[in-house]
Write a protein that holds these residues in place. Structure first.
Motif, PDB file in Angstrom:
ATOM      1  N   LYS A 128     -19.329  28.042  48.023  1.00 19.81           N
ATOM      2  CA  LYS A 128     -20.187  28.772  47.103  1.00 19.81           C
ATOM      3  C   LYS A 128     -19.729  30.226  47.052  1.00 19.81           C
ATOM      4  N   ALA A 129     -19.882  30.849  45.891  1.00 21.81           N
ATOM      5  CA  ALA A 129     -19.428  32.230  45.716  1.00 21.81           C
ATOM      6  C   ALA A 129     -20.042  33.158  46.760  1.00 21.81           C
ATOM      7  N   GLU A 130     -21.288  32.894  47.122  1.00 24.92           N
ATOM      8  CA  GLU A 130     -21.981  33.753  48.090  1.00 24.92           C
ATOM      9  C   GLU A 130     -21.394  33.666  49.495  1.00 24.92           C
ATOM     10  N   ASN A 131     -20.607  32.587  49.757  1.00 27.16           N
ATOM     11  CA  ASN A 131     -20.013  32.412  51.086  1.00 27.16           C
ATOM     12  C   ASN A 131     -18.520  32.701  51.124  1.00 27.16           C
ATOM     13  N   ASP A 133     -16.607  35.323  50.969  1.00 27.88           N
ATOM     14  CA  ASP A 133     -16.111  36.379  51.851  1.00 27.88           C
ATOM     15  C   ASP A 133     -16.330  36.052  53.322  1.00 27.88           C
ATOM     16  N   THR A 134     -17.253  35.147  53.579  1.00 31.08           N
ATOM     17  CA  THR A 134     -17.564  34.781  54.970  1.00 31.08           C
ATOM     18  C   THR A 134     -16.542  33.812  55.550  1.00 31.08           C
ATOM     19  N   SER A 183     -21.816  22.153  46.531  1.00 35.25           N
ATOM     20  CA  SER A 183     -22.761  22.726  45.582  1.00 35.25           C
ATOM     21  C   SER A 183     -24.211  22.469  45.996  1.00 35.25           C
ATOM     22  N   ASP A 209     -21.100  27.725  40.446  1.00 31.50           N
ATOM     23  CA  ASP A 209     -21.421  28.485  41.662  1.00 31.50           C
ATOM     24  C   ASP A 209     -20.326  28.397  42.716  1.00 31.50           C
TER      25      ASP A 209
END
Length: 265
Positions: A128-131, A133-134, A183, A209
């Motif tokens: 997911k885009a929110e993860n 960078d993690t 997703s 996403d």
């Protein structure tokens, strides 16, 4: 009794595969396919290779296979298969070739007859885009559920590359299912073909996403078409591929699916 029946069926299927791989076709594969007038292509559904737009079956491999069929004067029939048993299907003549973004490996080249490589690929990590960078380090993937298609190049990477040593790997039955798991949040990330990421994630897709995690590149590879070991069909298909590359047809098809930069022929 059911368990015994399943075991016997598996032993029988593997015996067919072993015989085909060691002895080769008992007759001309080319003649066999031309006599019936149809080449049956084993594939799985994933964009941009083989997929549906509404009720229309489209994709780079779909159009590529049909173009080769025109050159050889045979019809093309597509059958969805379990990627995990593709070699058994081929040996049993349920299908005539495996043509679906298949990575060429030494093991597959030993067991089957494989065409000229026609496209570059690599494996990528998708999250997911929110993860995004993690999940850029091996430590960040500790105990994170990572999925890939069983018996795929993605599974090979996820189970052998040190980057995934601390992840919790789980196999699924297709690349589409791998993306679905991420997703939905059932998995944290997946390993899929870069080619699949072009057609299946991001703006305008069902998985807007999801993104490719910008990290190291995994497993540079090439795609090929697999036929039965010793098949004389391979040479004819290679000749057709060369002709389609020379007259520009292959590039035209590739541009339609944003794959022209990955062509190898």
């Amino acid at each position: 009794m059911k368990k015994l029946t399943k075991v016997l069926a598996l032993v029988f299927a593997m015996a067919i595969l072993l015989t085909a791989c060691t002895a080769g076709p008992s007759e001309s594969d080319l003649k066999y396919i031309q006599d019936k007038g149809t080449m049956i292509v084993g594939m799985t559904l994933f964009a941009p290779m083989n997929y549906y737009e509404g009720e229309e079956f489209v994709g780079f491999e779909t159009e590529f296979a049909k173009a080769v069929g025109d050159k050889l004067n045979v019809d093309i029939e597509f059958i969805e298969i379990d990627w995990n048993t593709k070699e058994v299907e081929l040996a049993a003549k349920s299908i005539d070739c495996i043509w679906n973004g298949m990575t060429i490996t030494p093991e597959r080249a030993e067991a089957m007859s494989i065409s000229t490589p026609y496209m570059q690929n690599r494996q990528v990590l998708v999250a997911k885009a929110e993860n995004a960078d993690t999940y850029k380090t091996a430590d960040a993937l500790e105990q994170v559920v990572v999925v890939a298609e069983a018996e795929s190049a993605g599974e090979e990477v996820a189970t052998s590359d040190d980057f995934f040593a601390k992840a919790a790997y789980t196999a699924v039955d297709s690349q589409a299912k791998a993306l679905m798991e991420v997703s939905s949040g059932t998995a944290g990330a997946c390993v899929v073909d870069y080619v699949a990421s072009i057609g299946m994630i991001g703006e305008g897709t069902d998985y807007e996403d999801l993104v490719v995690v910008e990290t190291e590149e995994f497993s540079p590879e090439q795609y090929g078409i697999a036929f039965r070991k010793g098949s004389d069909m391979t040479e004819k298909v290679n000749e057709a591929i060369a002709a389609l590359a020379e007259d520009g047809t292959l590039e035209t098809i590739a541009k339609k699916y944003k794959l022209e930069a990955l062509l190898e022929v």
